[in-house]
Design an enzyme around this catalytic site. Structure first.
Site, PDB file in Angstrom:
ATOM      1  NE  ARG A  59      -2.474  -1.885   3.170  1.00 61.87           N
ATOM      2  CZ  ARG A  59      -2.296  -3.185   3.426  1.00 61.87           C
ATOM      3  NH1 ARG A  59      -2.650  -4.086   2.542  1.00 61.87           N
ATOM      4  NH2 ARG A  59      -1.769  -3.572   4.567  1.00 61.87           N
ATOM      5  CD  GLU A  63       2.210  -8.159  14.497  1.00 70.05           C
ATOM      6  OE1 GLU A  63       1.235  -7.834  13.820  1.00 70.05           O
ATOM      7  OE2 GLU A  63       3.328  -7.691  14.297  1.00 70.05           O
TER       8      GLU A  63
END
Length: 194
Positions: free
Chosen positions: A81, A118
């Site tokens: 993006r 994560e």
């Protein structure tokens, strides 16, 4: 002392705190998709922002207004993006656009930077020679969450002698404290989401 306070304020700069009237229009065009891509995630979907030409233009314009005249020679967009917002910003401020891509997407010789997410590891790559020593760089992405991707992007640019002036994102998820991982590098955002 005043200069130190001014610099700290600059590092935490965001338009949403300045109440620019365009921010509300941008914020209302970002769709939140619950439980995507996995349960518990509130996905910030900018594709709905892109469907509104005024909101999309306002988003780009706010960044251009900030960076025009700042002597930035490189706008580095993070896949994917960052590729949407980076090129129009680069064109408007007279800078080159450098894509920072996922592994094995660039055809030439590359330099790589791994980083931890994560849920695992990832990597960004950039063509060798795309950024030269002394280039002043702006890193652009749509969102900062934990800050891992932006940190990797900055390291990649700095390893080849680029000076990262600032990072710019449309959205910040401040509860995830990604800004703290940027080691004091200025971050400019338009919208905060909690």
């Amino acid at each position: 002392m005043f200069r130190v306070e001014e610099e700290a304020e600059e590092r935490t700069m965001s338009v949403c705190k300045n109440q620019d009237p365009r921010i509300h229009g941008i914020q209302t065009k970002i769709r939140v998709v619950p439980n995507f891509p996995k349960p518990g995630i509130m996905f910030q979907d900018i594709t709905t922002l892109l469907l509104d030409p005024k909101a999309f233009k306002d988003t780009v314009d706010l960044f251009v207004e900030r960076y025009k005249g700042k002597n930035i020679s490189v706008v580095a967009g993070v896949e994917a993006r960052g590729f949407i917002f980076g090129p129009p910003i680069a064109l408007a401020i007279g800078a080159k656009f450098v894509p920072l891509r996922k592994p094995r997407k660039l055809p030439g010789k590359v330099i790589s930077e791994e980083y931890v997410l994560e849920y695992g590891k990832d990597c960004l790559e950039m063509h060798i020679g795309a950024v030269e020593p002394g280039d002043r760089a702006l890193v652009v992405d749509d969102l900062i969450a934990t800050g891992g991707t932006l940190c990797a992007a900055m390291k990649l640019l700095e390893r080849v002698g680029g000076e990262v002036v600032e990072c710019a994102c449309v959205i910040e998820l401040p509860d995830l404290k990604g800004r703290e991982r940027l080691n004091g590098k200025p971050l400019y955002i338009l919208v905060e989401t909690h």
